[in-house]
Enzyme design. Structure first.
Site, mmCIF file in Angstrom:
data_model
loop_
_atom_site.group_PDB
_atom_site.id
_atom_site.type_symbol
_atom_site.label_atom_id
_atom_site.label_comp_id
_atom_site.label_asym_id
_atom_site.label_seq_id
_atom_site.Cartn_x
_atom_site.Cartn_y
_atom_site.Cartn_z
ATOM 1 N N ARG A 239 0.856 -1.190 0.000
ATOM 2 C CA ARG A 239 0.000 0.000 0.000
ATOM 3 C C ARG A 239 0.889 1.235 0.000
ATOM 4 N NH1 ARG A 239 -3.397 -2.664 -1.698
ATOM 5 N NH2 ARG A 239 -5.464 -3.122 -0.877
ATOM 6 N N GLU A 268 -3.284 7.273 -4.435
ATOM 7 C CA GLU A 268 -3.419 6.878 -5.841
ATOM 8 C C GLU A 268 -4.858 7.025 -6.332
ATOM 9 O OE1 GLU A 268 -1.916 2.753 -5.144
ATOM 10 O OE2 GLU A 268 -3.770 2.084 -6.100
ATOM 11 N N HIS A 286 -0.405 -0.206 -9.934
ATOM 12 C CA HIS A 286 -1.110 -1.140 -9.027
ATOM 13 C C HIS A 286 -1.506 -2.434 -9.764
ATOM 14 C CE1 HIS A 286 -3.641 -1.225 -5.098
ATOM 15 N NE2 HIS A 286 -3.282 -2.443 -5.442
HETATM 16 C C1 DGY Z 1 -5.352 -6.097 -2.855
HETATM 17 O O1 DGY Z 1 -5.857 -7.193 -3.061
HETATM 18 O O2 DGY Z 1 -5.391 -5.538 -1.755
HETATM 19 C C2 DGY Z 1 -4.687 -5.465 -4.015
HETATM 20 O O3 DGY Z 1 -4.033 -4.319 -3.726
HETATM 21 C C3 DGY Z 1 -5.618 -5.313 -5.182
HETATM 22 O O4 DGY Z 1 -4.957 -6.008 -6.178
#
Ligand code: DGY
Length: 320
Positions: A239, A268, A286
């Protein structure tokens, strides 16, 4: 029998939407436009379940305002920091996520970021595309190898452990920092650091795999970056909120951090313009879990969780 109404907040893979439409009266988001809180509330009218995404902000006020009919929310992600779980609990709404099925894909992406940053793949790609590449030279774009180096994994959960498994293929020495030490079986020879200081000092390559949220916000700040060995490589496929961007950009400029590979960003899709001005950063949009098979599996798991919760069962992927 009437099928329950399912609000799906984003466009999902075709096979997942087909199953949603088979099992539910599905309200699909065919335009794939992120919904505002007001739109989400409006579209949730009469819905029994919501298949949400990390781009939805299901905060306290939004959860409190959801119609009484909503009994379960499944997020199309393993991360669920965008959902106020206490507010969901207070409303008696079950929350599910999509663990496990994305661990390998996300770990692959982390390895890609590490390799691309360490071996300067972004710069190389831009050079070739620019038309200015004049051929091989003995000193062109020299990076650092990863084989045999020390890899520090912050957050040794399912994805972190998968990264460790893959990194062992590069004979990397695995170090990790987490709230608790793993069992010897899960540790598989990795070195646990209870303290961030010794962990960071060992991390020639640092890969972030902790969850987002208030507890980890800006964990990688200036003070912790200073504890990394000079010339470290940083990768983040977890993240964006884990990183204090100002501090990382300063370290990338000074060379204290040689290179970074980022797949996620604080705020983002906005990206700190400081990164865009730097050559020694690889920036991806991402893509952690973005494989066809993984996204199908995530959707099916989310739908399984919703179906189980509506049938009065406690799905394994239930977080609240
Ligand atoms: C998640 O699963 O948390 C990812 O960031 C999305 O792909």
């Amino acid at each position: 029998m009437e099928k329950p109404v399912l609000l799906v907040t984003r466009r999902l893979p075709a096979a997942v939407e087909a199953r949603a439409a088979r099992d539910f009266t599905a309200r699909l988001n065919l335009e794939d436009r992120p919904l505002t809180a007001a739109e989400l509330l409006q579209q949730a009218a009469g819905a029994t379940a919501i298949l949400a995404a990390p781009t939805d902000r299901l905060d306290g006020p939004t959860l409190a305002a959801l119609p009484e009919s909503v009994r379960v929310i499944a997020t199309f992600s393993v991360g669920f920091e965008h959902i106020d779980c206490d507010a969901a609990k207070a409303r008696g709404i079950a929350v599910c996520n999509t663990p496990d099925v994305l661990s390998v894909a996300t770990a692959e992406l982390a390895i890609l970021l590490i390799l691309a940053a360490a071996r300067r793949a972004g710069e190389g790609e831009r050079l070739v595309r620019s038309g200015w590449w004049r051929g091989w030279t003995p000193t062109q774009l020299l990076g650092t190898g990863v084989s045999g180096r020390r890899l520090g994994i912050f957050g040794m959960g399912r994805i972190g452990r998968e990264v460790a498994r893959m990194a062992r293929g590069f004979a990397m020495e695995i170090h990790y920092h987490d709230i608790a030490r793993l069992s010897p079986e899960q540790e598989a020879g990795a070195t646990f650091h209870a303290a961030a200081a010794s962990f960071l000092a060992a991390s020639e390559i640092l890969s972030l795999h902790a969850p987002g949220g208030a507890a980890t916000r800006h964990w990688l700040n200036a003070a912790r970056i200073a504890m990394l060995p000079r010339g470290a490589v940083v990768a983040n496929a977890a993240r964006g909120t884990l990183v204090d961007d100002t501090a990382l950009i300063a370290a990338l400029r000074s060379g204290h951090v040689a290179a970074a590979g980022l797949d996620v960003y604080d705020g983002e899709p906005a990206v700190n313009p400081g990164y865009l001005a730097l050559e020694n950063v690889v920036l991806l949009p991402h893509l952690g879990s973005a494989t066809v098979a993984t996204r199908d599996a995530m959707g099916f798991l989310a739908l399984d969780g919703i179906a189980a919760a509506l049938n009065g069962k406690s799905p394994a992927n239930r977080v609240v």
